[in-house]
Scaffold this motif. Structure first.
Motif, PDB file in Angstrom:
ATOM      1  N   GLN A 172      -8.749  -3.663   5.661  1.00  0.00           N
ATOM      2  CA  GLN A 172      -9.843  -3.404   6.660  1.00  0.00           C
ATOM      3  C   GLN A 172      -9.284  -2.250   7.418  1.00  0.00           C
ATOM      4  O   GLN A 172      -9.944  -1.349   7.934  1.00  0.00           O
ATOM      5  CB  GLN A 172      -9.948  -4.738   7.709  1.00  0.00           C
ATOM      6  CG  GLN A 172     -10.667  -4.515   8.716  1.00  0.00           C
ATOM      7  CD  GLN A 172     -11.042  -5.613   9.660  1.00  0.00           C
ATOM      8  OE1 GLN A 172     -10.604  -6.646   9.457  1.00  0.00           O
ATOM      9  NE2 GLN A 172     -11.606  -5.455  10.835  1.00  0.00           N
ATOM     10  N   GLU A 173      -7.951  -2.152   7.435  1.00  0.00           N
ATOM     11  CA  GLU A 173      -7.502  -1.097   8.300  1.00  0.00           C
ATOM     12  C   GLU A 173      -8.191   0.430   7.443  1.00  0.00           C
ATOM     13  O   GLU A 173      -8.144   1.501   8.074  1.00  0.00           O
ATOM     14  CB  GLU A 173      -5.946  -0.689   8.239  1.00  0.00           C
ATOM     15  CG  GLU A 173      -5.245  -2.036   8.801  1.00  0.00           C
ATOM     16  CD  GLU A 173      -3.653  -2.094   8.640  1.00  0.00           C
ATOM     17  OE1 GLU A 173      -3.000  -1.172   9.171  1.00  0.00           O
ATOM     18  OE2 GLU A 173      -3.359  -3.061   7.904  1.00  0.00           O
ATOM     19  N   ALA A 174      -8.156   0.517   6.146  1.00  0.00           N
ATOM     20  CA  ALA A 174      -8.622   1.671   5.655  1.00  0.00           C
ATOM     21  C   ALA A 174     -10.159   1.744   6.097  1.00  0.00           C
ATOM     22  O   ALA A 174     -10.479   2.965   6.227  1.00  0.00           O
ATOM     23  CB  ALA A 174      -8.717   1.558   4.127  1.00  0.00           C
TER      24      ALA A 174
ATOM     25  N   ASP B 181       0.883  -1.231   0.079  1.00  0.00           N
ATOM     26  CA  ASP B 181       0.075  -0.035   0.029  1.00  0.00           C
ATOM     27  C   ASP B 181       0.944   1.349   0.178  1.00  0.00           C
ATOM     28  O   ASP B 181       1.403   1.566   1.058  1.00  0.00           O
ATOM     29  CB  ASP B 181      -0.874   0.081   1.060  1.00  0.00           C
ATOM     30  CG  ASP B 181      -1.675   1.326   1.513  1.00  0.00           C
ATOM     31  OD1 ASP B 181      -1.552   2.109   0.594  1.00  0.00           O
ATOM     32  OD2 ASP B 181      -2.159   1.699   2.511  1.00  0.00           O
ATOM     33  N   PRO B 182       0.924   2.030  -1.222  1.00  0.00           N
ATOM     34  CA  PRO B 182       1.853   3.114  -1.272  1.00  0.00           C
ATOM     35  C   PRO B 182       1.286   4.379  -0.432  1.00  0.00           C
ATOM     36  O   PRO B 182       2.196   5.284  -0.310  1.00  0.00           O
ATOM     37  CB  PRO B 182       2.039   3.355  -2.775  1.00  0.00           C
ATOM     38  CG  PRO B 182       0.759   2.991  -3.403  1.00  0.00           C
ATOM     39  CD  PRO B 182       0.192   1.698  -2.248  1.00  0.00           C
ATOM     40  N   VAL B 183       0.017   4.483   0.139  1.00  0.00           N
ATOM     41  CA  VAL B 183      -0.480   5.696   0.498  1.00  0.00           C
ATOM     42  C   VAL B 183      -0.288   5.442   2.071  1.00  0.00           C
ATOM     43  O   VAL B 183       0.240   6.438   2.683  1.00  0.00           O
ATOM     44  CB  VAL B 183      -1.931   5.790   0.073  1.00  0.00           C
ATOM     45  CG1 VAL B 183      -2.393   7.086   0.725  1.00  0.00           C
ATOM     46  CG2 VAL B 183      -1.757   5.900  -1.390  1.00  0.00           C
ATOM     47  N   ASN B 184      -0.959   4.530   2.583  1.00  0.00           N
ATOM     48  CA  ASN B 184      -0.847   4.452   4.151  1.00  0.00           C
ATOM     49  C   ASN B 184      -0.047   3.214   4.654  1.00  0.00           C
ATOM     50  O   ASN B 184       0.241   3.436   6.098  1.00  0.00           O
ATOM     51  CB  ASN B 184      -2.510   4.160   4.563  1.00  0.00           C
ATOM     52  CG  ASN B 184      -3.278   5.284   4.159  1.00  0.00           C
ATOM     53  OD1 ASN B 184      -3.215   6.463   4.576  1.00  0.00           O
ATOM     54  ND2 ASN B 184      -4.267   4.928   3.200  1.00  0.00           N
ATOM     55  N   GLY B 185       0.525   2.301   3.990  1.00  0.00           N
ATOM     56  CA  GLY B 185       1.202   1.390   4.598  1.00  0.00           C
ATOM     57  C   GLY B 185       0.465   0.462   5.256  1.00  0.00           C
ATOM     58  O   GLY B 185       1.162  -0.410   5.987  1.00  0.00           O
TER      59      GLY B 185
END
Length: 322
Positions: free
Chosen positions: A113-115, A104-108
């Motif tokens: 599910q974390e999003a 995930d290049p945005v949030n790591g």
């Protein structure tokens, strides 16, 4: 810093994806998509179209997210709306980021599910793709796949190719009508046929799907695209189902002895679209047969259906529809 990757998908440890997230009680009940923010050119929907602000989480094996990726390619938005892919496999924890498709290049995040939890703490619903993420607010704009592709195709003319008009106003009523027909009788029908709880229901969905393919084949005999000479949102919505039909949908649902290659005009049309980089680059045909083993969660084994083997046709064959 090393990328954050989830461990391998482990159904034995975490179960199949679905129970507790999807309604599998009777047939196939399309889940809810509760995040329905809209991106607009003027920001009237609460999310203004801005370059670099939004990110699309997608999957190569999900037809609904493939549509949005195709629109980004057609509109020339690859440097405006970034895209990354979840891994093809999932267990009870849902979609994850693994080395095969990249981090995930945005949030790591290691898990999608974390999003969802960042947007609604403890979110209990379906963990679907596509997910349109807003970097500025740190939350999901939308996971409602029909709206996402429409907004990508209409709100970013100032930053993409304004000559590509996938949802032009003078055709919207016709596009909407055709999209509804295709969704009900083609896009969603293989799932309904696979999960049918009675033989009668299965035969009904089988007739609807095969009948719709014949209708669309006749429609394309005298026109290049579904609405004539213009490539539209309707073509984008139909195509992922065609791309999956011989390798996944028909073997899963067992509805037809006639492969996609047996429809003269529909098959040539599908190859015509595949020849475009926006469609080709959003597609991984080799990933589709592996989905069959994971489809057992929705296939009703008590229903008699055709035994259909997956088949890979020559998608690079000349289409003759110039």
């Amino acid at each position: 810093m090393s990328p954050a990757y989830a461990g391998p998908a482990d159904v034995a440890a975490h179960g199949e994806y679905g129970p507790g997230r999807l309604d599998l009680s009777a047939g196939w009940n399309r889940p809810r998509y509760p995040f329905q923010g809209r991106i607009t050119a003027d920001g009237s929907g609460g999310f203004p179209a801005e370059p670099g602000r939004y990110h699309l989480y997608a999957s190569y094996v999900c037809p609904w997210s493939q549509r949005s990726v195709i629109v980004i390619g057609l509109k020339g938005l690859r440097d405006v709306v970034s895209v990354s892919y979840v891994d093809d496999e999932r267990d009870g924890r849902g979609w994850a980021f693994r080395e095969r498709r990249g981090p995930d290049p945005v949030n790591g995040f290691a898990f999608l599910q974390e999003a969802y939890d960042a947007t609604e703490p403890g979110y209990p619903g379906h963990l679907s793709v596509p997910v349109l993420w807003d970097r500025e607010t740190g939350r999901i704009v939308s996971n409602d796949f029909p709206d996402i592709s429409l907004d990508l195709g209409t709100a970013f003319d100032a930053y993409g190719d304004p000559s590509v008009r996938l949802y032009p106003e003078h055709l919207r009523a016709e596009i909407d009508e055709l999209n509804a027909y295709v969704y009900e009788n083609v896009n969603n029908a293989p799932y309904q046929a696979a999960a049918a709880v009675t033989q009668e229901d299965f035969e009904s969905w089988r007739d609807r799907l095969t009948g719709a393919l014949e209708t669309l084949d006749r429609r394309l005999a005298g026109r290049r695209y579904l609405l004539g000479d213009e490539l539209t949102e309707a073509d984008v919505r139909l195509w992922p189902t065609l791309a999956r039909f011989d390798l996944f949908y028909n073997p899963m649902s067992g509805v037809s002895e006639r492969p996609l290659t047996g429809y003269e005009h529909l098959w040539a049309y599908a190859r015509d679209l595949y020849a475009r980089p926006a469609f080709r680059d959003a597609t991984d045909l080799a990933a589709l047969p592996a989905l069959l083993a994971r489809a057992r969660a929705i296939v009703n084994a008590d229903v008699r259906r055709l035994k259909v083997e997956p088949r890979l046709a020559d998608w690079d064959a000349p289409h003759g529809r110039g």
